[in-house]
Design a protein around this motif. Sequence first.
Motif, mmCIF file in Angstrom:
data_model
loop_
_atom_site.group_PDB
_atom_site.id
_atom_site.type_symbol
_atom_site.label_atom_id
_atom_site.label_comp_id
_atom_site.label_asym_id
_atom_site.label_seq_id
_atom_site.Cartn_x
_atom_site.Cartn_y
_atom_site.Cartn_z
ATOM 1 N N ARG A 188 -93.706 -27.825 17.113
ATOM 2 C CA ARG A 188 -94.183 -26.811 18.060
ATOM 3 C C ARG A 188 -93.872 -27.160 19.502
ATOM 4 O O ARG A 188 -94.081 -26.339 20.387
ATOM 5 N N ASN A 189 -93.366 -28.372 19.736
ATOM 6 C CA ASN A 189 -93.139 -28.813 21.108
ATOM 7 C C ASN A 189 -91.746 -28.480 21.614
ATOM 8 O O ASN A 189 -91.367 -28.886 22.710
ATOM 9 N N ILE A 190 -90.945 -27.748 20.829
ATOM 10 C CA ILE A 190 -89.566 -27.480 21.230
ATOM 11 C C ILE A 190 -89.209 -26.052 20.873
ATOM 12 O O ILE A 190 -89.620 -25.527 19.836
ATOM 13 N N ASN A 191 -88.455 -25.421 21.760
ATOM 14 C CA ASN A 191 -87.939 -24.068 21.523
ATOM 15 C C ASN A 191 -86.425 -24.177 21.447
ATOM 16 O O ASN A 191 -85.738 -24.139 22.469
ATOM 17 N N MET A 192 -85.883 -24.358 20.235
ATOM 18 C CA MET A 192 -84.459 -24.627 20.057
ATOM 19 C C MET A 192 -83.644 -23.370 20.368
ATOM 20 O O MET A 192 -83.942 -22.275 19.895
ATOM 21 N N LYS A 243 -88.893 -34.828 22.058
ATOM 22 C CA LYS A 243 -89.840 -33.738 22.276
ATOM 23 C C LYS A 243 -90.767 -33.547 21.085
ATOM 24 O O LYS A 243 -91.922 -33.153 21.253
ATOM 25 N N CYS A 244 -90.254 -33.822 19.882
ATOM 26 C CA CYS A 244 -91.095 -33.697 18.687
ATOM 27 C C CYS A 244 -91.890 -34.971 18.416
ATOM 28 O O CYS A 244 -92.629 -35.041 17.426
ATOM 29 N N ARG A 245 -91.696 -35.997 19.275
ATOM 30 C CA ARG A 245 -92.426 -37.262 19.159
ATOM 31 C C ARG A 245 -92.215 -37.898 17.792
ATOM 32 O O ARG A 245 -93.163 -38.347 17.136
ATOM 33 N N LYS A 246 -90.935 -37.908 17.374
ATOM 34 C CA LYS A 246 -90.559 -38.506 16.095
ATOM 35 C C LYS A 246 -89.409 -39.474 16.329
ATOM 36 O O LYS A 246 -88.558 -39.272 17.204
ATOM 37 N N GLN A 247 -89.398 -40.527 15.521
ATOM 38 C CA GLN A 247 -88.263 -41.444 15.539
ATOM 39 C C GLN A 247 -87.218 -41.060 14.500
ATOM 40 O O GLN A 247 -86.047 -41.422 14.632
ATOM 41 N N ASP A 248 -87.633 -40.293 13.503
ATOM 42 C CA ASP A 248 -86.719 -39.882 12.446
ATOM 43 C C ASP A 248 -87.275 -38.599 11.821
ATOM 44 O O ASP A 248 -88.463 -38.528 11.504
#
Length: 471
Positions: free
Chosen positions: A88-92, A73-78
Amino acid sequence: MFSVAVRVPYNEQTNTFDMNGVTDDDGEVVRKTILDCDVYQGDRVVAATVLRWPNVLTQCPNARVQWTDVLRKCRKQDMTWNDVKLCRNINMRNGRADHAEYRTLQHVNTLVKSENDLMVFYIRASPCDQRCTNQQNPLSILTNIKEIKKWKNYVVVFSDVFRPRDGGNIPENNLRESLKRLGNAIAEEGTKEEDKTLNGLQHIFRCYRQQEMKCFSCDDVTDGDTDGVTDQCVSDRKQPDRKLSDVGKSQERGEIQNQSKNVGKSPERGEIQNQSKNVGKSPERGEIQNQCKNVGKSQQRGKKQNQSKNVGKGQQRGKRQNQSKNVRKGQQRGKRQNQSKNVRKGQQRGKRQNQSKNVRKGQQRGKRQNQSKNVRKGQQRGKRQNQSKNVRKGQQRGKRQNQSKNVRKGQQRGKRQNQSKNVRKGQQRGKRQNQSKNVRKGQQRGKRQNQSKKKQKGNIQRGVMRENHQN
């Protein structure tokens, strides 16, 4: 909260399981690894703590995120847990967690297996009924716990009765059913289906320290109840009436022997650092060490005695059942009816509470989803507005550039026209000047000619006069 799986070697000289053999894993390395939110994996020890949001922000803010959905969701591999706050793409959801036992069991198959070793799987609290032993929950341990059955000798040990973090109470019947499901999952291979619960419960123990270490089996076969759970495994109100020296009697049914001195000692201290400081370091300082000093002798003796005793019990039970079958049925039916009346009420109340809780959770989840949806819509709307704004800005910029270009062209054209006009004016001026010059020249020439003509005429007149004077 933490969990440890330890492979304890068998000492053939002393015929015991010897924790002195667990020397390959440095306790300090184990402690540091699990406090950094990672899973420690050694040849003889696997350990992990609970991975809970937002606790990770203070426990291990610079550790790597292990939840793949968060990375996606955060568009990250690490990324680190600190980086999640900036995504900003996730509401934990607060309270989201991977339990320690679940994380440990995911890696327990990496331990080197030996036929005579004892597998000790320790968890701080008994397994919860909503997640750990719920087969429908994707984070259940009922599948991975079966890995410990690959050892010939294995036990599951816990110290505390599970309680929710909010301090609420769970009906004892739910806790019993949870332990039964766990027992069914770890029953020995080849056990009949109707005997799996009893067989599995013989491998589950509760050990904790009061004035002295107390360990007891969760298997209760009293009063003809062949799949019961002891009260001490589901309640803190009823204490075991056996001293540490009496544990051997229960161990004849497959329990951990009376040498399980320190299982649960460290968990009672309440801190993960104290609980895991010396796992695998030495017999005096490790959390599970010296717990199984003479388990080898006792387990072998207990297994033989257990088999003989179970045969005798089965014969006696069969005899009693044949003699008083209807009596026991009537007594048990009356007892169950009287006992289960309040249980059913409690179950119904618990069911209603769980339903209400699930409804609230669903409402909250729907609200979060709607909020997330609205956020995404707002982001998309803002993106489109920005794009439209940029398009308009580009159009205006292009228009201004075209206007400036046309102005420059017009200026250049006007300049050229002015230059041409000036050239023509200059030519005309030059022409007029030439004409004026020629006129002046003609006038001067005519004047000179007139003067010459007048001079000649005067000369002629003077000549005539001179001639007339002479005459």
